[in-house]
Write an enzyme that holds these catalytic residues in place. Structure first.
Site, short mmCIF file in Angstrom:
data_model
loop_
_atom_site.label_atom_id
_atom_site.label_comp_id
_atom_site.label_asym_id
_atom_site.label_seq_id
_atom_site.Cartn_x
_atom_site.Cartn_y
_atom_site.Cartn_z
N ASP A 178 -48.04 -93.06 113.35
CA ASP A 178 -47.29 -92.40 112.28
C ASP A 178 -45.81 -92.25 112.61
O ASP A 178 -44.95 -92.60 111.78
CB ASP A 178 -47.88 -91.01 111.99
CG ASP A 178 -49.34 -91.08 111.58
OD1 ASP A 178 -49.63 -91.02 110.38
OD2 ASP A 178 -50.20 -91.18 112.48
N HIS A 236 -59.43 -91.23 105.79
CA HIS A 236 -58.24 -91.94 105.29
C HIS A 236 -57.63 -91.30 104.05
O HIS A 236 -56.82 -91.93 103.37
CB HIS A 236 -58.54 -93.42 105.04
CG HIS A 236 -59.03 -94.15 106.25
ND1 HIS A 236 -58.27 -94.31 107.39
CD2 HIS A 236 -60.24 -94.71 106.52
CE1 HIS A 236 -58.98 -94.96 108.30
NE2 HIS A 236 -60.18 -95.21 107.81
#
Length: 266
Positions: A178, A236
């Protein structure tokens, strides 16, 4: 609880969450003071608090006293979802931007930032992306650009007091992708600066492996299984993944684990 001589006693404490009738509370205190020396009573107070919390009494007090203090005032749990396909499309673009503000003293969620983001290079989501993330086209169409979302993140950080130099906070992600790959890569592509607060983080996978002695190959699923936790929401989904990360952190903290930065300085 039992004292050093093994005698069984019941201790009742007045907390904000437990509202006992005044006469019963007074009698209980008198009984405890007669049965337990002051030093013994003090030593068992945290144990009794946790016992009360297990029955719904004084939960917040127990939460603060049942694990060692963390090094940070706040943990900022983050989990991006991005455009994707098979084979992978380039560049990938962030389409979900969630952050949970986790109190480092209680490990409870205090505030939430959550926005969807309009992709600009590949504005049409692929069927693979929708199936994986649960994000449909209508959820990103007309949403702010990444630049606008980053501006709103900064406003939220300021409103929450997280930009105060005296407040120690750090981002937490499930992996390094990320903040090591996705955000700096997209910002570089779009010519956007990356705020300094995004340049250090805790990789939950590494923290879990330090605490539990095994690497979670399947990420959140393995960590939840290893800690006997129920998975929250759908895999997700960025906001659901953040909730799972927060729950795993809270569980590890209650086991005495102290979280430390895992990323290397930029």
């Amino acid at each position: 609880v039992s004292d050093a001589s093994g005698c069984s006693m019941i201790a009742v404490f007045h907390t904000g969450a437990a509202k006992f009738p005044h006469n019963l509370l007074s009698r209980a205190r008198q009984a405890v003071s007669l049965l337990l020396p002051a030093g013994v009573l003090k030593g068992f107070s945290s144990i009794v608090s946790r016992k009360l919390a297990s029955h719904g009494f004084g939960a917040s007090m127990a939460a603060m006293s049942s694990f060692p203090p963390q090094r940070y005032h706040y943990f900022l749990v983050l989990d991006f979802e991005a455009t994707c396909d098979k084979p992978q499309i380039h560049p990938q673009e962030i389409i979900e931007f969630p952050i949970l503000k986790l109190n480092g003293r209680t490990m409870e969620i205090e505030s939430t930032f959550h926005m969807y983001v309009q992709p600009v290079v590949h504005p049409q989501l692929t069927p693979f992306c929708t199936e994986l993330t649960g994000i449909i086209q209508g959820m990103v169409d007309g949403q702010p650009s990444l630049q606008q979302v980053l501006e709103r993140v900064d406003e939220w950080m300021a409103k929450e007091g997280l930009l105060d130099p005296s407040v120690k906070s750090i981002f937490v992600t499930c992996g390094d992708w990320d903040l090591k790959v996705m955000l700096p890569g997209q910002c570089q592509y779009l010519g956007l600066p990356v705020a300094d607060y995004f340049k250090q983080w805790i990789n939950l996978k590494k923290a879990y492996s330090f605490a539990m002695g095994s690497w979670p190959k399947n990420g959140l699923l393995d960590m939840n299984k290893g800690l006997n936790l129920q998975h929250i929401g759908r895999p997700h989904s960025g906001i659901d993944d953040c909730k799972n990360i927060a729950n795993i952190m809270k569980t590890l903290a209650h086991r005495g684990f102290i979280f430390k930065q895992t990323s290397k300085p930029f």
